[in-house]
Write a protein that holds these residues in place. Structure first.
Motif, PDB file in Angstrom:
ATOM      1  N   PHE A   1       5.529  -0.701  -8.877  1.00 39.92           N
ATOM      2  CA  PHE A   1       6.260   0.043  -9.912  1.00 39.92           C
ATOM      3  C   PHE A   1       5.808   1.493  -9.860  1.00 39.92           C
ATOM      4  CE2 PHE A   1       7.561   1.004 -14.331  1.00 39.92           C
ATOM      5  CZ  PHE A   1       8.863   0.510 -14.263  1.00 39.92           C
ATOM      6  N   PRO A   2       6.233   2.248  -8.832  1.00 39.29           N
ATOM      7  CA  PRO A   2       5.662   3.585  -8.599  1.00 39.29           C
ATOM      8  C   PRO A   2       6.030   4.624  -9.651  1.00 39.29           C
ATOM      9  CG  PRO A   2       7.491   3.176  -7.109  1.00 39.29           C
ATOM     10  CD  PRO A   2       7.239   1.883  -7.819  1.00 39.29           C
ATOM     11  N   LYS A   3       7.019   4.358 -10.502  1.00 39.26           N
ATOM     12  CA  LYS A   3       7.387   5.363 -11.493  1.00 39.26           C
ATOM     13  C   LYS A   3       6.246   5.648 -12.470  1.00 39.26           C
ATOM     14  CE  LYS A   3      12.381   4.650 -11.327  1.00 39.26           C
ATOM     15  NZ  LYS A   3      13.604   4.319 -12.095  1.00 39.26           N
ATOM     16  N   LEU A   4       5.375   4.682 -12.675  1.00 43.97           N
ATOM     17  CA  LEU A   4       4.239   4.908 -13.564  1.00 43.97           C
ATOM     18  C   LEU A   4       3.209   5.861 -12.965  1.00 43.97           C
ATOM     19  CD1 LEU A   4       3.585   1.344 -15.047  1.00 43.97           C
ATOM     20  CD2 LEU A   4       4.546   3.346 -16.194  1.00 43.97           C
ATOM     21  N   LEU A   5       3.342   6.185 -11.679  1.00 44.73           N
ATOM     22  CA  LEU A   5       2.433   7.164 -11.080  1.00 44.73           C
ATOM     23  C   LEU A   5       2.647   8.566 -11.638  1.00 44.73           C
ATOM     24  CD1 LEU A   5       2.422   6.125  -7.309  1.00 44.73           C
ATOM     25  CD2 LEU A   5       0.589   5.846  -8.961  1.00 44.73           C
TER      26      LEU A   5
ATOM     27  N   HIS B   1       0.856  -1.182   0.000  1.00 41.32           N
ATOM     28  CA  HIS B   1       0.000   0.000   0.000  1.00 41.32           C
ATOM     29  C   HIS B   1       0.891   1.230   0.000  1.00 41.32           C
ATOM     30  CE1 HIS B   1      -3.787  -2.113   1.843  1.00 41.32           C
ATOM     31  NE2 HIS B   1      -3.495  -2.504   0.625  1.00 41.32           N
ATOM     32  N   PHE B   2       0.704   2.091  -0.994  1.00 42.67           N
ATOM     33  CA  PHE B   2       1.443   3.340  -1.029  1.00 42.67           C
ATOM     34  C   PHE B   2       0.919   4.285   0.055  1.00 42.67           C
ATOM     35  CE2 PHE B   2       2.269   2.718  -5.835  1.00 42.67           C
ATOM     36  CZ  PHE B   2       3.359   1.918  -5.537  1.00 42.67           C
ATOM     37  N   PRO B   3       1.692   5.302   0.433  1.00 46.42           N
ATOM     38  CA  PRO B   3       1.199   6.275   1.423  1.00 46.42           C
ATOM     39  C   PRO B   3      -0.084   6.942   0.950  1.00 46.42           C
ATOM     40  CG  PRO B   3       3.571   6.522   1.116  1.00 46.42           C
ATOM     41  CD  PRO B   3       3.117   5.542   0.080  1.00 46.42           C
ATOM     42  N   GLY B   4      -1.036   7.081   1.878  1.00 43.22           N
ATOM     43  CA  GLY B   4      -2.317   7.672   1.542  1.00 43.22           C
ATOM     44  C   GLY B   4      -3.234   6.745   0.777  1.00 43.22           C
ATOM     45  N   HIS B   5      -3.061   5.438   0.950  1.00 41.28           N
ATOM     46  CA  HIS B   5      -3.845   4.453   0.188  1.00 41.28           C
ATOM     47  C   HIS B   5      -5.343   4.607   0.437  1.00 41.28           C
ATOM     48  CE1 HIS B   5      -4.984   0.476  -1.407  1.00 41.28           C
ATOM     49  NE2 HIS B   5      -5.739   0.391  -0.335  1.00 41.28           N
ATOM     50  N   ASN B   6      -5.750   4.538   1.702  1.00 43.54           N
ATOM     51  CA  ASN B   6      -7.182   4.621   2.018  1.00 43.54           C
ATOM     52  C   ASN B   6      -7.756   5.995   1.664  1.00 43.54           C
ATOM     53  OD1 ASN B   6      -7.333   1.989   2.970  1.00 43.54           O
ATOM     54  ND2 ASN B   6      -6.833   2.576   5.067  1.00 43.54           N
TER      55      ASN B   6
ATOM     56  N   THR C   1     -10.669   4.647 -14.448  1.00 40.75           N
ATOM     57  CA  THR C   1      -9.382   4.204 -14.995  1.00 40.75           C
ATOM     58  C   THR C   1      -8.233   4.563 -14.072  1.00 40.75           C
ATOM     59  OG1 THR C   1     -10.257   4.533 -17.233  1.00 40.75           O
ATOM     60  CG2 THR C   1      -7.878   4.356 -17.001  1.00 40.75           C
ATOM     61  N   SER C   2      -8.300   5.728 -13.430  1.00 35.12           N
ATOM     62  CA  SER C   2      -7.208   6.146 -12.542  1.00 35.12           C
ATOM     63  C   SER C   2      -7.069   5.209 -11.349  1.00 35.12           C
ATOM     64  CB  SER C   2      -7.452   7.584 -12.070  1.00 35.12           C
ATOM     65  OG  SER C   2      -8.557   7.657 -11.186  1.00 35.12           O
ATOM     66  N   ILE C   3      -8.185   4.783 -10.762  1.00 39.11           N
ATOM     67  CA  ILE C   3      -8.090   3.918  -9.578  1.00 39.11           C
ATOM     68  C   ILE C   3      -7.697   2.497  -9.964  1.00 39.11           C
ATOM     69  CG2 ILE C   3     -10.498   3.157  -9.449  1.00 39.11           C
ATOM     70  CD1 ILE C   3      -8.265   4.350  -6.535  1.00 39.11           C
ATOM     71  N   VAL C   4      -8.136   2.026 -11.163  1.00 37.82           N
ATOM     72  CA  VAL C   4      -7.696   0.714 -11.647  1.00 37.82           C
ATOM     73  C   VAL C   4      -6.203   0.751 -11.970  1.00 37.82           C
ATOM     74  CG1 VAL C   4      -7.975  -0.987 -13.496  1.00 37.82           C
ATOM     75  CG2 VAL C   4      -9.991   0.115 -12.499  1.00 37.82           C
ATOM     76  N   PHE C   5      -5.784   1.827 -12.610  1.00 38.19           N
ATOM     77  CA  PHE C   5      -4.371   2.001 -12.941  1.00 38.19           C
ATOM     78  C   PHE C   5      -3.524   2.057 -11.672  1.00 38.19           C
ATOM     79  CE2 PHE C   5      -0.820   4.872 -14.305  1.00 38.19           C
ATOM     80  CZ  PHE C   5      -0.251   4.007 -15.221  1.00 38.19           C
ATOM     81  N   TYR C   6      -3.991   2.797 -10.677  1.00 38.90           N
ATOM     82  CA  TYR C   6      -3.258   2.890  -9.415  1.00 38.90           C
ATOM     83  C   TYR C   6      -3.176   1.531  -8.726  1.00 38.90           C
ATOM     84  CZ  TYR C   6      -2.620   3.696  -4.429  1.00 38.90           C
ATOM     85  OH  TYR C   6      -2.196   3.615  -3.124  1.00 38.90           O
ATOM     86  N   HIS C   7      -4.270   0.774  -8.735  1.00 35.06           N
ATOM     87  CA  HIS C   7      -4.265  -0.537  -8.086  1.00 35.06           C
ATOM     88  C   HIS C   7      -3.248  -1.469  -8.738  1.00 35.06           C
ATOM     89  CE1 HIS C   7      -5.704  -4.174  -6.136  1.00 35.06           C
ATOM     90  NE2 HIS C   7      -5.873  -4.724  -7.319  1.00 35.06           N
ATOM     91  N   ASN C   8      -3.162  -1.451 -10.053  1.00 35.77           N
ATOM     92  CA  ASN C   8      -2.183  -2.298 -10.734  1.00 35.77           C
ATOM     93  C   ASN C   8      -0.757  -1.841 -10.460  1.00 35.77           C
ATOM     94  OD1 ASN C   8      -3.505  -4.368 -12.833  1.00 35.77           O
ATOM     95  ND2 ASN C   8      -4.801  -2.571 -12.689  1.00 35.77           N
ATOM     96  N   ILE C   9      -0.536  -0.541 -10.386  1.00 33.86           N
ATOM     97  CA  ILE C   9       0.797  -0.032 -10.036  1.00 33.86           C
ATOM     98  C   ILE C   9       1.172  -0.456  -8.622  1.00 33.86           C
ATOM     99  CG2 ILE C   9       2.118   2.075  -9.598  1.00 33.86           C
ATOM    100  CD1 ILE C   9       0.556   3.395 -11.826  1.00 33.86           C
TER     101      ILE C   9
END
Length: 449
Positions: A132-136, A67-72, A119-127
């Motif tokens: 692979f945080p560089k795709l953020l 979980h990245f920071p600020g996940h929830n 799409t943003s939340i699906v994309f974030y979940h896959n990242i």
């Protein structure tokens, strides 16, 4: 009726930019399309074509460990964003009903914004699951563009004298705020993970529970949507349909839910009750204080969930009353104040029966979600409490002198009552404690209805 992005009831005015492009309401709405098209164009190839190569970066058997920071907070803000965008779509459709022709710019950008938010939340979940945080960086650019476009739109509305009496002004302000908060969350991930603009990124280790192949209870580790809908349990449900499941299939509990962990937590709470002289305070007050310190936070969370669920129960009668009251009324024509767009107020928006029906659906969905979350947290806390107290009683029994047993100071029946009956009563008290706070709200709701 022919379709046109800016409408064709007054062609000379619809596309008139003599006073500036941004002073035309249609072109102002078209500006907000740019960020959403950018995100959809960039992320679709990554999600559906190039993600297979990135999934190999996951080094443990669970895909939900990181979980990245600020996940929830990100998930909560996204849920709110989706709801506000649905309101914007509905507002555009309702206001378009007052026009002579179809104005697609009133709701088409909002539809694209809805697709982009999903799409943003699906994309974030896959990242997140592939670490692979560089795709953020793609999401960072999207939040910047969306925030800037909504800010321009908001201040243009203010410049033309459009205020809080118009619903679209309030929706635009809320969207500007939400995109700004999501941008702040994204910047926080950069500062915490240091995956860009820093020489040494922050290394993140998986939780100890998920390094153990025997732990299959993933409720504390999945994303917020799966946690609220228990989607991660589909594996157990499908397996139970094929054959009876046993303890080996269920696996071990996480460390935080084991009896020893909760016993240590309760012991620390009891140690905190010691006086400066080193003696422990006696009496029920000491026991309840220790229980509150050890298990009070999840119990308070359960009470909050239950309170919110009961408050949402008022939405049903209000929406049904509004539908019955406004169903037979006819809408009145609204004069366009500025920018060549018809603006409606909040009262006129909520007077629409279809809008109230959608709000009723969302209210019932949220009510059941909060109610189920309250039950889960209360039951989990009660079970953890029982395990901690039983372990503490067992530890105390092991240190008792045999003279206490032989001289009747403590009988076997009393010990059995402490371990089996009394701990179960405390557990059931925690199960039902949220109902104590829900009774006044339910009583008021009964009188209200």
């Amino acid at each position: 009726m022919s379709l046109a992005f800016c409408g064709n009831d007054n062609n000379s005015a619809a596309y008139n930019v003599d006073t500036g492009v941004l002073n035309n309401g249609c072109f102002l709405d078209a500006l907000t399309v740019v960020p959403h098209v950018f995100l959809l164009f960039i992320t679709f190839p990554i999600l559906f074509i190039g993600w297979g190569s990135q999934s190999s970066k996951v080094h443990i058997h669970h895909s939900t460990w990181l979980h990245f920071p600020g996940h929830n907070l990100r998930w909560i803000l996204t849920f709110i964003l989706l709801f506000i965008i649905v309101c914007e779509i509905a507002e555009g459709i309702v206001s378009d009903g007052f026009n002579q022709s179809v104005h697609l710019h009133l709701y088409m950008p909002s539809c694209l914004a809805f697709m982009a938010a999903i799409t943003s939340i699906v994309f974030y979940h896959n990242i997140e699951t592939s670490n692979f945080p560089k795709l953020l960086m793609t999401l960072l650019i999207y939040w910047v563009l969306a925030f800037v476009s909504k800010t321009i739109k908001f201040f243009k509305y203010t410049e033309h004298g459009i205020g809080l009496r118009q619903l679209r002004f309030g929706i635009t302000g809320l969207l500007m705020l939400l995109y700004g908060l999501l941008l702040a969350v994204e910047i926080n991930v950069i500062l915490r993970r240091r995956y860009m603009c820093f020489a040494h990124p922050t290394e993140v280790k998986p939780p100890e529970d998920l390094q153990d192949l025997g732990v299959r209870f993933l409720q504390p580790f999945v994303n917020l949507l799966s946690k609220s809908t228990y989607w991660w349990m589909n594996t157990f449900i499908t397996a139970a349909h094929r054959r009876p499941i046993d303890l080996k299939v269920i696996g071990k509990l996480p460390i935080a839910m084991r009896a020893l962990t909760n016993y240590l937590k309760l012991s620390e709470a009891f140690e905190a009750q010691k006086r400066p002289q080193g003696t422990l305070l006696q009496g029920p007050k000491c026991i309840w204080t220790a229980l509150r310190q050890a298990f009070g936070r999840p119990l308070f969370l359960s009470i909050t969930y239950r309170f919110m669920a009961d408050l949402l129960g008022f939405a049903g009668p209000l929406c049904i009353s509004g539908i019955v009251h406004h169903l037979s009324k006819e809408n009145h024509t609204i004069q366009p104040p500025h920018l060549g767009i018809y603006f409606i107020s909040s009262q006129e928006f909520l007077a629409n029966a279809y809008v109230l029906a959608v709000l009723l659906f969302f209210a019932l969905l949220l009510q059941r979600t909060f109610l189920q979350a309250s039950y889960y947290v209360a039951i989990e806390t009660g079970i953890n409490l029982r395990g901690a107290i039983q372990t503490k009683i067992f530890n105390k029994i092991m240190h008792l002198c045999t003279a206490n047993m032989s001289m009747g100071g403590m009988t076997v029946g009393q010990i059995c009552n402490l371990v089996a009956v009394d701990t179960n009563q405390l557990m059931w008290f925690f199960f039902l404690c949220p109902n104590l706070f829900a009774m006044p709200v339910q009583r008021f709701g009964f009188l209200f209805s």
